[in-house]
Write an enzyme that holds these catalytic residues in place. Sequence first.
Site, PDB file in Angstrom:
ATOM      1  N   ASP A 104       5.535   1.813   4.960  1.00 13.12           N
ATOM      2  CA  ASP A 104       6.406   2.466   5.163  1.00 13.12           C
ATOM      3  C   ASP A 104       8.148   1.795   5.114  1.00 13.12           C
ATOM      4  O   ASP A 104       7.997   0.525   5.532  1.00 13.12           O
ATOM      5  CB  ASP A 104       6.554   3.521   6.235  1.00 13.12           C
ATOM      6  CG  ASP A 104       7.922   4.329   6.389  1.00 13.12           C
ATOM      7  OD1 ASP A 104       8.173   5.174   5.765  1.00 13.12           O
ATOM      8  OD2 ASP A 104       8.675   3.744   7.346  1.00 13.12           O
ATOM      9  N   GLU A 129       6.317   1.461  -0.188  1.00  8.69           N
ATOM     10  CA  GLU A 129       7.500   2.457  -0.257  1.00  8.69           C
ATOM     11  C   GLU A 129       8.822   1.845  -0.735  1.00  8.69           C
ATOM     12  O   GLU A 129       9.513   1.345   0.208  1.00  8.69           O
ATOM     13  CB  GLU A 129       7.607   3.282   0.748  1.00  8.69           C
ATOM     14  CG  GLU A 129       8.734   4.658   0.513  1.00  8.69           C
ATOM     15  CD  GLU A 129       9.090   5.136   1.766  1.00  8.69           C
ATOM     16  OE1 GLU A 129       9.391   6.153   1.731  1.00  8.69           O
ATOM     17  OE2 GLU A 129       9.247   4.538   2.851  1.00  8.69           O
TER      18      GLU A 129
END
Length: 847
Positions: free
Chosen positions: A483, A538
């Site tokens: 993330d 990401e």
Amino acid sequence: MVVVHGVSLTPGVLVSAFPLPLSSSSSSNARRSVNGNSTVSFFLKKRPLSRKIFAGNQSAKFDSKSQAISASKKVLVPDNVDHGASLVTHDPLQGPSSVTEEEEEPQILNLESQTMVEDGTVIAEDRASVSVNSSNLVKEKEVKPRTVPPPGNGQIIYEIDPMLRSYKDHLDYRYRQYKRLREEIDKYEGGLEAFSRGYEKLGFLRSDAGITYREWAPGAKSASLIGDFNNWNPNADIMTRNEFGVWEIFLPNNTDGSPAIPHGSRVKIRMDTPSGIKDSIPAWIKFSVQAPGEIPFNGIYYDPPEEEKYVFKHPQPKRPKSLRIYESHVGMSSTEPMINTYANFRDDVLPRIKKLGYNAVQIMAIQEHSYYASFGYHVTNFFAPSSRCGTPEELKSLIDRAHELGLVVLMDIVHSHASKNTLDGLNMFDGTDAHYFHSGPRGYHWMWDSRLFNYGSWEVLRYLLSNARWWLEEYKFDGFRFDGVTSMMYTHHGLSVGFTGNYTEYFGLETDVDAVTYLMLVNDMIHGLYPEAVTVGEDVSGMPTFCIPVQDGGVGFDYRLHMAIADKWIEILKKRDEDWKMGDIIYTLTNRRWSEKCIAYAESHDQALVGDKTIAFWLMDKDMYDFMAVDRPSTPLVDRGIALHKMIRLITMGLGGEGYLNFMGNEFGHPEWIDFPRGEQRLSDGSVIPGNNNSYDKCRRRFDLGDADYLRYHGLQEFDRAMQHLEEKYGFMTSEHQFISRKDEGDRVIVFERGDLVFVFNFHWTSSYFDYRIGCSKPGKYKIVLDSDDPLFGGFGRLDRKSEYFTFEGSYDGRPSSFMVYTPCRTAVVYALADRDDGLETLDPKS
């Protein structure tokens, strides 16, 4: 999501807790028997996770400060020296310019310390010996050695992308930093394999003789271990400190042979810090639980007896060639307004994912987070699975069941930032601002209200690398979705920055080289030790080399999340149909770096959150509540929405990348957004953020709507299932053959080939075309293998599935052959050569 502030191309802080012998001094306090009534287990056999776990105050029963026993007179890093200072001097461009004498003469780390127990017997604390210059860990139980291959030359990136040669100074510097770290890890820690097993040196370590607890907290003046096991007495179990700020204590077994700390009891470390007396959950804690009526979590000593430990029964699947990811959140996966459990997800949701045709499940919010509404992104305990959903053993059972079904399990891992909580997180852990994080503004993310790791710190590298290893080793996860990588890689965190693709945006002073180097290390470690593991990053910036192997000079991810696609669909959905541009759609879907794989998605959890809108909501809005029954008339809004919802998903899967992702419920156009239970918040400036009365009503998934064949949601779900099975059969996402033969702005038609399939999309809102000629690469007889207008998928049935289509010779739209089709308005149809024995029955929704 995103992280960092400030500019630095220096390698950062490299202060190791273990470059020299680790103190093995034992506690001078003889172990005392603890009243059995003072130790309350959090676990009862044969029952779900109990919320009724203890009574009474947890830690502040005693006010006196603990007295630290000096671990050693020899101190390499004095207490009055900033622990963020490097032991190595650096030139900002050339890297290390000198090394210390200690670095030249590495010593042996001997953990075979001795401890005196009550009867005077001397016992070995931990029969393990580690050579700092060796990757071999010698134990009573032999483990098959695993090694990370040595670094390559890092020069292949210039052959892949010659434009990178203009930035060779930056990229070569980056690679030198990575190689320097690899060499120092090899020299002082026995290699990356050993370095990434920090959980075998720090935290709670169980041996036949007792329990060792170690914690890196250089800012603390004294420390003691407290908990239910010693009635929270800070004077009972005082810890000793070595010269590198590692505190340690050994607790021998009780006289009856039982462990000094019972499984399931609460523990904390009490420290006298520059900020005052502080009780913290151990940084390496493996489980933590929130007590009823309390806000902070409690650290749990988690060491179940052998008969209660989950034993994995099924092998991990091989990495699939085509990755089709079902993004999910265990807590909100129930149809009821509640926090769902690992067990329920295992039994109810995993079979659904398998039936839909996905081959991977990505699970969010695994790492413990005290604030549920953070969606798992404000992590407090990095090694602990969220206790809201059950026990660690139940999570292991979930993963094992997924493996039995042939599903790869990816974890949404958060190494980009951490919760700013000081009571149950890492923030100010040892009373200093610069412990695990950058100090000052650089260590704070103003938008996320969270702390930012110092990736140049040796012990932060140990912590995060070991964290990734822990989830792969202990829980058998098959990989990660990292993330907030954009936030990590840039000092501006990607905030208020519009990336245009100019390479100066990626390789300049705003690049956090320490963070990029960490990402190279963690990818190197994962792929070296677990060759089948998958890493997805990401990144919205489009960083070049992101998905190129580390040894070739890249960052090392397998896939990049193609985040621009979802943003583009939202942009398009705000326009009238007449204003949609076919070229704009194609450009966004195909705009990715050559040789770097992407995961495409039309929408993820981001678009489903309250404050945003899903594609279904954009298309059908409130009509979804009243006009989705198949035995009642629909509305033009619903008809348009159902048709475009299918087309958007299929063209995203067909052109957008080498993998596909869907957030749970979006496969059938879930009618509700996600709103986690939250109370009213009063900010420091006096303003108030309203809550939702802590309601769980919007924190669930109504799978029953997708399953109900009397609702139009069912057709959307069945189309999604047909999409997944079509990709499973033909593998078009990973085919090297992709050719766009038509993007007609007047007809609103897009035609392209992907693999052996021909895709025809008619986005026109009213015009249907008879005898519409489309190009193809191979001659022969074609058939329909997927039709969005099929009544099974909520369509109008304007095409005959049994029709055959014969090709004509001669070039058309740049293709050597062509055939004629009927393409109704707002439909997507996929054609394949009929001479291939495909067995369409596998796409039958009733199969």
